[in-house]
Design an enzyme around this catalytic site. Structure first.
Site, PDB file in Angstrom:
ATOM      1  N   GLY A  58      -4.864  11.399  -4.000  1.00 35.60           N
ATOM      2  CA  GLY A  58      -4.806  10.474  -2.862  1.00 35.60           C
ATOM      3  C   GLY A  58      -3.409  10.303  -2.316  1.00 35.60           C
ATOM      4  O   GLY A  58      -2.707  11.255  -2.003  1.00 35.60           O
ATOM      5  N   GLY A  59      -3.001   9.040  -2.198  1.00 39.63           N
ATOM      6  CA  GLY A  59      -1.690   8.732  -1.642  1.00 39.63           C
ATOM      7  C   GLY A  59      -0.554   9.344  -2.442  1.00 39.63           C
ATOM      8  O   GLY A  59       0.535   9.573  -1.912  1.00 39.63           O
ATOM      9  N   GLY A  85      10.441  42.755  17.116  1.00 40.44           N
ATOM     10  CA  GLY A  85      10.600  41.310  17.302  1.00 40.44           C
ATOM     11  C   GLY A  85      11.267  40.675  16.097  1.00 40.44           C
ATOM     12  O   GLY A  85      11.995  39.679  16.231  1.00 40.44           O
ATOM     13  N   ALA A  86      11.039  41.256  14.930  1.00 43.77           N
ATOM     14  CA  ALA A  86      11.627  40.689  13.722  1.00 43.77           C
ATOM     15  C   ALA A  86      13.155  40.756  13.771  1.00 43.77           C
ATOM     16  O   ALA A  86      13.845  39.911  13.189  1.00 43.77           O
ATOM     17  CB  ALA A  86      11.090  41.412  12.491  1.00 43.77           C
TER      18      ALA A  86
HETATM   19  C1  HXC Z   1      -7.033   2.104 -10.898  1.00 43.45           C
HETATM   20  C2  HXC Z   1      -6.878   3.940 -12.253  1.00 43.45           C
HETATM   21  C3  HXC Z   1      -6.847   4.787 -11.137  1.00 43.45           C
HETATM   22  C4  HXC Z   1      -6.911   4.195  -9.838  1.00 43.45           C
HETATM   23  C5  HXC Z   1      -6.727   5.998 -12.894  1.00 43.45           C
HETATM   24  N1  HXC Z   1      -6.808   4.736 -13.323  1.00 43.45           N
HETATM   25  N2  HXC Z   1      -6.758   6.068 -11.571  1.00 43.45           N
HETATM   26  N3  HXC Z   1      -6.982   2.598 -12.132  1.00 43.45           N
HETATM   27  N4  HXC Z   1      -6.997   2.849  -9.768  1.00 43.45           N
HETATM   28  N5  HXC Z   1      -6.853   4.933  -8.727  1.00 43.45           N
HETATM   29  C6  HXC Z   1      -6.781   4.265 -14.703  1.00 43.45           C
HETATM   30  C7  HXC Z   1      -8.041   4.580 -15.475  1.00 43.45           C
HETATM   31  O1  HXC Z   1      -8.981   3.572 -15.290  1.00 43.45           O
HETATM   32  C8  HXC Z   1      -7.512   4.603 -16.906  1.00 43.45           C
HETATM   33  O2  HXC Z   1      -7.327   3.288 -17.348  1.00 43.45           O
HETATM   34  C9  HXC Z   1      -6.128   5.194 -16.755  1.00 43.45           C
HETATM   35  O3  HXC Z   1      -5.763   4.961 -15.374  1.00 43.45           O
HETATM   36  C10 HXC Z   1      -6.075   6.672 -17.007  1.00 43.45           C
HETATM   37  O4  HXC Z   1      -7.064   7.325 -16.225  1.00 43.45           O
HETATM   38  P1  HXC Z   1      -8.026   8.450 -16.823  1.00 43.45           P
HETATM   39  O5  HXC Z   1      -9.067   8.706 -15.818  1.00 43.45           O
HETATM   40  O6  HXC Z   1      -8.440   8.071 -18.200  1.00 43.45           O
HETATM   41  O7  HXC Z   1      -7.030   9.687 -16.925  1.00 43.45           O
HETATM   42  P2  HXC Z   1      -7.307  11.229 -16.663  1.00 43.45           P
HETATM   43  O8  HXC Z   1      -8.569  11.657 -17.326  1.00 43.45           O
HETATM   44  O9  HXC Z   1      -6.049  11.933 -17.045  1.00 43.45           O
HETATM   45  O10 HXC Z   1      -7.543  11.381 -15.077  1.00 43.45           O
HETATM   46  C11 HXC Z   1      -6.529  11.061 -14.179  1.00 43.45           C
HETATM   47  C12 HXC Z   1      -7.059  11.075 -12.728  1.00 43.45           C
HETATM   48  C13 HXC Z   1      -8.330  10.171 -12.654  1.00 43.45           C
HETATM   49  C14 HXC Z   1      -7.416  12.518 -12.305  1.00 43.45           C
HETATM   50  C15 HXC Z   1      -5.953  10.569 -11.818  1.00 43.45           C
HETATM   51  O11 HXC Z   1      -8.058   8.906 -13.288  1.00 43.45           O
HETATM   52  C16 HXC Z   1      -8.793   9.928 -11.269  1.00 43.45           C
HETATM   53  O12 HXC Z   1      -9.462  10.781 -10.663  1.00 43.45           O
HETATM   54  N6  HXC Z   1      -8.495   8.729 -10.756  1.00 43.45           N
HETATM   55  C17 HXC Z   1      -8.956   8.335  -9.416  1.00 43.45           C
HETATM   56  C18 HXC Z   1      -8.279   9.109  -8.354  1.00 43.45           C
HETATM   57  C19 HXC Z   1      -8.617   8.623  -6.971  1.00 43.45           C
HETATM   58  O13 HXC Z   1      -9.676   8.968  -6.427  1.00 43.45           O
HETATM   59  N7  HXC Z   1      -7.757   7.724  -6.446  1.00 43.45           N
HETATM   60  C20 HXC Z   1      -7.943   7.082  -5.157  1.00 43.45           C
HETATM   61  C21 HXC Z   1      -7.422   8.026  -4.090  1.00 43.45           C
HETATM   62  S1  HXC Z   1      -7.515   7.352  -2.511  1.00 43.45           S
HETATM   63  P3  HXC Z   1      -7.290   2.874 -18.885  1.00 43.45           P
HETATM   64  O14 HXC Z   1      -7.352   1.386 -18.877  1.00 43.45           O
HETATM   65  O15 HXC Z   1      -8.486   3.522 -19.512  1.00 43.45           O
HETATM   66  O16 HXC Z   1      -6.008   3.385 -19.430  1.00 43.45           O
HETATM   67  C22 HXC Z   1      -5.949   7.050  -2.061  1.00 43.45           C
HETATM   68  C23 HXC Z   1      -5.823   6.576  -0.660  1.00 43.45           C
HETATM   69  C24 HXC Z   1      -4.467   6.789  -0.099  1.00 43.45           C
HETATM   70  O17 HXC Z   1      -5.056   7.191  -2.798  1.00 43.45           O
HETATM   71  C25 HXC Z   1      -4.474   7.170   1.340  1.00 43.45           C
HETATM   72  C26 HXC Z   1      -4.212   8.639   1.543  1.00 43.45           C
HETATM   73  C27 HXC Z   1      -3.995   9.062   2.960  1.00 43.45           C
END
Ligand code: HXC
Length: 509
Positions: free
Chosen positions: A170-171, A405-406
Site C-alpha cells: 500500500g502506502g 538517432g542514438a
Molecule cells: C494493522 C497490521 C497491518 C495493517 C500488518 N499488521 N499489517 N496491523 N494494519 N495494515 C499487523 C498484523 O496484524 C500482525 O500483528 C503484525 O502486523 C504482523 O503481520 P503479519 O501478517 O503476521 O506478518 P507477515 O505474515 O509477515 O505479513 C506482512 C504483510 C501482511 C504482507 C504486510 O501483514 C499484510 O498483507 N498486511 C496488510 C497489507 C495491506 O493490505 N495494507 C493496507 C494497504 S492500503 P500482530 O499483533 O500479530 O503482531 C494502503 C493505502 C495507502 O496502504 C494509499 C495508497 C495510495
C-alpha cells in the site's frame, strides 16, 4: 529529582522495546534487524537524535482502545549524520502493528519530512511495513496523503532515499515510488500494492510474495527498485556510501572528498580496449572504473536494462553521473527500457547539479514490433528530452559506434553537450556501413556491395567527418581519457545556462 530521571529512563526503555521480546525475536529470526538497530548502522556512531519517542496512537475502533499502546507507534524518527553530513531518517518498526501507518505515525514522518526540507538535507526512509493501519481507516489514508504530498514537494530539492527491508504494501510502496532511489534487501523484502492473498481473491492468481514483489522482480523486471543487497547490514552500509556521492540539496553542489588519485593519470591499457573487429564486444565498465577516482563506481539499476550503465563516481573528488552504452549486452543498443532507465538518471543528475559524463558506443535504437508497440518512440524521447533540458556540465566521449538517432540522443553537441570527444576508433554515421550500402545500392551484386561498403567505411566510419564539422571538439587518445574529462569538468565548473520561465516542462511520460 532522581525519581523523575528514573521515570524518564523507564519510559525510554519502554519505547526501545518496540513490540516486545517475542516480536523482536521473530524479526531477528527472519534475518532482519529492528528499526533502531538499523538506524544505528546507518548513522555515524552516537549521532542519532530521536524525535517523538513517546507518541501513541489515538484510535479507539476495532478494539484499538483495549490494544496495547506502544510508545513511538511503529516508527522511529529523528536525525543524525553520515560521515559528518546531516541526514533525516525514519525507520518503520515492524514489531509494532506491522509498522503500519496510523494518524499519529504519519504525523511523526511528516515532521521529519518538513524538517529535512527546511534544513535542505537528505531524508532516508527504512521501510518494513504493511501500509495503512487497517483499524484507523480514513485517518490513516489521510496520513499517507500528507506524506505523499511532502514526497513530491521535496522531489528535486533534497535527495530522498527509500530502503525496503521487509514486506511493504500500500502506502509503504507508493511513498517510496516518489522518492529518488529505492533499494531492497534480497529474500526478506517485498513490494506490492496488494499482497498475495488479495491477488488470489481478486484475480485468482496464486503467487508467492517473492514472485509478486521480491528484490529480483523489482530490480530486474519492473525497474521499481534501483538495487538490492544481501542483507540489512550490507544495504545500510551501501546507502551510507551512496549518501557520500549525493549533494545535500539542489543548490549545495556535489560534495567534495579528498582524492588520492591524480586527475592526469593515464592508462595505456585503454588504447587496446576497443577490439579491431567492430562487432566484437568489450566491457564499458572497464573504461568507467579506469576513468573515475580510485575506480569507485556506485551503479544504479545494475540488474535492469544492462545495455546501458548508469551510476555515480568522482573526478577530482567531486561527484559525476556516468551514463554509458554497454557493448556487452545487446551490442549497447538503445531500447525502451534502457532509454527510461538512463532518462531518469540524467534528470536526477540535472536536478541536483551533478555533471554528467556520457560514454557512447551505440548501434542505434532497437528495431521491431515489440519495441514499437511498447512505445519506443515515447521512451526514446524521454532520454532525448532529459539530455536536451540539462543545464549541468555534459562531457561526452564516443569510443566506437554512434549511429543514427542514438548519436543525437547520447549527449551529442547538437542537444547541448559542452565538450564532446571521440576516440580514433569512433564511427559516427547514420548507420553501419553494410546496412547503409544495402539500402542505397539495393539490387547490386555482392562484389559491388562489398566495394561500396569499403568506400562508405573509409568515408564515414571515423570520427573525422564529425570533427571536421566541429561536432566533436577533439579526437583524443584513449589513454588520456581521464585527464581530458577532468580538465573539461574543471573548466565547466562555472557553466551557467538560463532557461525561459515556465510552470513546468511536459516530458513525454
Ligand atoms: C494493522 C497490521 C497491518 C495493517 C500488518 N499488521 N499489517 N496491523 N494494519 N495494515 C499487523 C498484523 O496484524 C500482525 O500483528 C503484525 O502486523 C504482523 O503481520 P503479519 O501478517 O503476521 O506478518 P507477515 O505474515 O509477515 O505479513 C506482512 C504483510 C501482511 C504482507 C504486510 O501483514 C499484510 O498483507 N498486511 C496488510 C497489507 C495491506 O493490505 N495494507 C493496507 C494497504 S492500503 P500482530 O499483533 O500479530 O503482531 C494502503 C493505502 C495507502 O496502504 C494509499 C495508497 C495510495
Amino acid at each position: 529529582m532522581k525519581d523523575i530521571l528514573g521515570q524518564l529512563e523507564g519510559r525510554r526503555d519502554g519505547a526501545r522495546q518496540g513490540g516486545g521480546e517475542r516480536r523482536v525475536a521473530a524479526q531477528h529470526a527472519k534475518g532482519k534487524l529492528t528499526a533502531r538497530e538499523r538506524i544505528e548502522l546507518l548513522l555515524d556512531t552516537g549521532s542519532f537524535e530521536e524525535f517523538d519517542m513517546f507518541v501513541q496512537h489515538r484510535c479507539v475502533d476495532f478494539g484499538m482502545d483495549k490494544a496495547e499502546k506502544i510508545p513511538g507507534d511503529g516508527v522511529v524518527t529523528g536525525w543524525g549524520t553520515v560521515n559528518g553530513r546531516t541526514v533525516f531518517v525514519f525507520s518503520k518498526d515492524f514489531t509494532v502493528f506491522g509498522g503500519s501507518l496510523s494518524e499519529t505515525h504519519a504525523q511523526k514522518i511528516v515532521k521529519i519530512q518538513d524538517m529535512a526540507l527546511k534544513m535542505r538535507a537528505p531524508i532516508i526512509g527504512l521501510l518494513d511495513a504493511g501500509g495503512a493501519r487497517i483499524q484507523e481507516g480514513v485517518a490513516a489514508l489521510g496520513g499517507y496523503g500528507e506524506v505523499f504530498r511532502r514526497n513530491v514537494a521535496a522531489s528535486g530539492v533534497i535527495p530522498q532515499i527509500s530502503v525496503i527491508m521487509g514486506p511493504c504494501a500500500g502506502g509503504d510502496v507508493y511513498s517510496p515510488a516518489m522518492t529518488d532511489f529505492i533499494f531492497m534487501v534480497r529474500d526478506t523484502s517485498y513490494m506490492f500494492v496488494t499482497g498475495p492473498e488479495v491477488v488470489k481473491t481478486v484475480t485468482n492468481e496464486t503467487v508467492t510474495a517473492e514472485e509478486l514483489g521480491g528484490a529480483k522482480v523489482h530490480t530486474a523486471k519492473s525497474s521499481v527498485a534501483d538495487g538490492s543487497f544481501e542483507n540489512d547490514v550490507e544495504a545500510l552500509l551501501q546507502v551510507r556510501r551512496l549518501i557520500d556521492f549525493l549533494p545535500a540539496n539542489n543548490t549545495s553542489g556535489p560534495p567534495e572528498w579528498p582524492s588520492f588519485d591524480v586527475p592526469d593519470r593515464i592508462d595505456m591499457s585503454l588504447d587496446t580496449l576497443v577490439p579491431d573487429n567492430p562487432n566484437k564486444p568489450y566491457d564499458i565498465k572497464e573504461l568507467i572504473v579506469k576513468t573515475l577516482d580510485e575506480g569507485d563506481f556506485f551503479e544504479i539499476q545494475a540488474a535492469y536494462a544492462k545495455n546501458i550503465v548508469t551510476g555515480f563516481g568522482r573526478i577530482e573528488g567531486r561527484t559525476v553521473g556516468v551514463v554509458a552504452n554497454q557493448p556487452m549486452v545487446l551490442a549497447g543498443v538503445l531500447d525502451s527500457d534502457a532509454s527510461r532507465k538512463a532518462a531518469r538518471f540524467v534528470r536526477y543528475c540535472d536536478a541536483f547539479e551533478i555533471p554528467i559524463v556520457t560514454l557512447v558506443d551505440v548501434p542505434g535504437f532497437l528495431p521491431g514490433t515489440a519495441q514499437e508497440y511498447g512505445g519506443l518512440i515515447k521512451h526514446g524521447a524521454k532520454l532525448l528530452y532529459a539530455y536536451s533540458e540539462c543545464t549541468v556540465p555534459l562531457v561526452t566521449v564516443i569510443t566506437r559506434k554512434a549511429f543514427g538517432g542514438a548519436y543525437d540522443v547520447m549527449a551529442s553537441k547538437h542537444i547541448g553537450a559542452d565538450v564532446n570527444y571521440a576516440w580514433p576508433s569512433a564511427q559516427i554515421a547514420v548507420m553501419g556501413a553494410k546496412g547503409a550500402v544495402e539500402i542505397i545500392f539495393r539490387g547490386m551484386d555482392a562484389d559491388c556491395i562489398a566495394a561500396k561498403t569499403k568506400e562508405y567505411e573509409d568515408r564515414f566510419m571515423s570520427p573525422f567527418v564529425a570533427a571536421e564539422r566541429g561536432y566533436v571538439d577533439e579526437v583524443i587518445m584513449p589513454h588520456s581519457t581521464r585527464r581530458r574529462i577532468a580538465r573539461a569538468l574543471a573548466m565547466l565548473r562555472t557553466k551557467s545556462v538560463e532557461r525561459p520561465w515556465r510552470k513546468h516542462d511536459n516530458i513525454p511520460l
